[in-house]
Design an enzyme around this catalytic site. Structure first.
Site, PDB file in Angstrom:
ATOM      1  N   ASP A  66     -72.066  83.663  37.382  1.00 17.26           N
ATOM      2  CA  ASP A  66     -71.991  83.598  36.290  1.00 17.26           C
ATOM      3  C   ASP A  66     -70.364  83.649  36.455  1.00 17.26           C
ATOM      4  O   ASP A  66     -69.890  84.587  36.836  1.00 17.26           O
ATOM      5  CB  ASP A  66     -72.009  83.268  35.281  1.00 17.26           C
ATOM      6  CG  ASP A  66     -73.990  83.092  34.639  1.00 17.26           C
ATOM      7  OD1 ASP A  66     -73.951  82.351  35.339  1.00 17.26           O
ATOM      8  OD2 ASP A  66     -73.974  82.764  33.277  1.00 17.26           O
ATOM      9  N   HIS A  90     -70.774  75.387  33.513  1.00 18.38           N
ATOM     10  CA  HIS A  90     -71.054  76.545  31.926  1.00 18.38           C
ATOM     11  C   HIS A  90     -69.872  76.580  31.641  1.00 18.38           C
ATOM     12  O   HIS A  90     -69.239  77.399  30.830  1.00 18.38           O
ATOM     13  CB  HIS A  90     -70.649  77.839  33.238  1.00 18.38           C
ATOM     14  CG  HIS A  90     -70.815  79.280  32.546  1.00 18.38           C
ATOM     15  ND1 HIS A  90     -72.352  79.356  31.274  1.00 18.38           N
ATOM     16  CD2 HIS A  90     -70.680  80.480  32.584  1.00 18.38           C
ATOM     17  CE1 HIS A  90     -71.820  80.326  31.144  1.00 18.38           C
ATOM     18  NE2 HIS A  90     -71.168  81.419  31.699  1.00 18.38           N
ATOM     19  N   HIS A 127     -65.207  78.173  28.211  1.00 17.76           N
ATOM     20  CA  HIS A 127     -66.414  79.113  27.927  1.00 17.76           C
ATOM     21  C   HIS A 127     -65.437  80.044  26.729  1.00 17.76           C
ATOM     22  O   HIS A 127     -66.283  81.307  26.758  1.00 17.76           O
ATOM     23  CB  HIS A 127     -65.914  80.357  29.282  1.00 17.76           C
ATOM     24  CG  HIS A 127     -67.376  81.616  29.800  1.00 17.76           C
ATOM     25  ND1 HIS A 127     -67.224  83.016  27.946  1.00 17.76           N
ATOM     26  CD2 HIS A 127     -68.347  81.744  30.651  1.00 17.76           C
ATOM     27  CE1 HIS A 127     -68.502  83.544  29.020  1.00 17.76           C
ATOM     28  NE2 HIS A 127     -68.639  83.135  29.945  1.00 17.76           N
ATOM     29  N   HIS A 166     -72.816  88.109  38.273  1.00 15.88           N
ATOM     30  CA  HIS A 166     -71.662  87.561  37.899  1.00 15.88           C
ATOM     31  C   HIS A 166     -71.054  87.740  39.146  1.00 15.88           C
ATOM     32  O   HIS A 166     -70.670  88.413  39.666  1.00 15.88           O
ATOM     33  CB  HIS A 166     -70.597  88.512  36.337  1.00 15.88           C
ATOM     34  CG  HIS A 166     -71.401  88.176  34.979  1.00 15.88           C
ATOM     35  ND1 HIS A 166     -72.927  88.122  34.784  1.00 15.88           N
ATOM     36  CD2 HIS A 166     -70.792  87.128  34.231  1.00 15.88           C
ATOM     37  CE1 HIS A 166     -73.038  88.217  33.553  1.00 15.88           C
ATOM     38  NE2 HIS A 166     -72.230  87.376  33.088  1.00 15.88           N
TER      39      HIS A 166
HETATM   40 ZN   LIG Z   1     -70.331  83.594  31.311  1.00 13.27          ZN
END
Ligand SMILES: [Zn+2]
Length: 258
Positions: A79, A130, A134, A227
Site C-alpha cells: 500500500d 487506493h 489517502h 507497505h
Molecule cells: Zn494506505
C-alpha cells in the site's frame, strides 16, 4: 403554621421529581455509552486486525480478504506507493522469488511517478486503487467526494500506464469503509479489498518483528498487508528478503486476492 404544614410535602415532591430526573439522565447517558462500545466486541483484537489507522467500527462483511484460489496460496499486497526508493526494491525481491503481488497505489504518487506504475505492470503485478489523496476520513465524506477520490485514482492509473489497464481492486485508506464507498467501488467495477494478515510494518517495529508477525499469522488463502510507500520502508524490504524464501520453503504459492 399552614406553611409549616404545607411546606414539607412540597419539598418532598420536588426532591422526588429531581431525583427521578437525575436517574433518567444517568440512565440515558449510560445507554449512549454502551451503544458506542457495543459494536466492537473485542476492541483490542479489532484494532490489531485493522491496519494503518485502527478504525473504531468493525469492518463490514463481503470485503475480499482471501486469495483467488484455494489451497496453499498467499496474496501479498503493498500500500501507499508507488515510491521511487522502495517500490523498485520490492519489485526486484518479488521477481527473484517469482512472486505476484498487488499494489494499492495513491493517485497523488501515481501522478508523481507514472514510470513506477509501468514498472509494476511490466513485472506482472496487479493494480489496486487506493484513492487520490489517502483521506482516512473518506468514510465520512459525501458520495461526490468519494467518487472523485476513487474514480480519480483509477483515472490516474490509466493515464500513468498510458494504456487501458485493469484495476481490479479498491482498498479503503486506513481500512475505514462506508456504504457509499462500497457502492462507488462496485459501480466502478472494482472489488473491495481488505486483508487477513496485518504485517504491522507501518508501525516500524523492526525487520525481525515484521517477519515474526507474518510467519505466525499467515495461513493458506491469506491476504497480507504490507507497505511500499507512506514512509521509510527499509524494514519491509528487508523483511521480504526473509519472508519470500520462507513462504516458498513452506510450500506457499503466490496469488492475487479473490
Ligand atoms: Zn494506505
Amino acid at each position: 403554621m399552614r406553611y409549616r404544614v404545607l411546606r414539607p410535602p412540597y419539598c418532598y415532591r420536588w426532591a422526588v421529581l429531581l431525583s427521578a430526573l437525575v436517574v433518567a439522565v444517568t440512565a440515558t447517558v449510560s445507554m449512549f455509552h454502551s451503544a458506542e462500545g457495543a459494536p466492537s466486541p473485542a476492541p483490542v483484537a479489532a484494532a490489531q486486525a485493522m491496519a494503518e489507522a485502527p478504525a473504531a467500527a468493525p469492518e463490514p462483511a463481503g470485503l475480499v480478504r482471501h486469495t483467488a484460489r484455494t489451497g496453499k496460496f498467499v496474496a501479498l499486497t503493498f500500500d501507499d506507493g508507488p515510491d521511487p526508493v522502495y517500490t523498485p526494491q520490492i519489485l526486484d525481491a518479488l521477481s527473484r522469488a517469482g512472486a505476484v503481488a498487488t499494489f494499492c497505489m495513491i493517485g497523488a504518487n501515481v501522478t508523481r511517478h507514472p514510470e513506477l506504475v509501468r514498472a509494476v505492470l511490466a513485472h506482472g503485478m496487479r493494480l489496486c486503487d487506493h484513492t487520490v489523496s489517502h483521506d482516512e476520513d473518506l468514510d465520512k465524506r459525501t458520495e461526490q467526494r468519494v467518487t472523485a477520490e476513487i474514480a480519480g485514482c483509477w483515472s490516474d492509473l490509466q493515464v500513468a500506464a498510458d494504456a487501458d489497464v485493469p484495476v481490479s481492486y479498491f482498498r479503503a485508506p486506513g481500512g475505514s469503509w462506508s456504504d457509499v464507498m462500497r457502492e462507488v467501488t462496485a459501480r466502478e467495477g472494482m472489488k473491495p479489498l481488505s486483508w487477513s494478515v496485518d504485517s504491522r510494518d507501518w508501525t516500524l517495529p523492526g525487520t525481525a518483528q515484521i517477519v515474526t508477525t507474518v510467519q505466525q499469522t499467515v495461513q493458506p488463502g491469506a491476504v497480507v498487508l504490507l507497505h511500499d510507500g507512506g514512509g521509510k520502508r527499509a524494514q519491509t524490504v528487508e523483511a521480504l528478503g526473509v519472508l519470500l524464501p520462507w513462504l516458498v520453503a513452506q510450500g506457499y504459492q503466490f496469488d492475487v486476492p479473490g
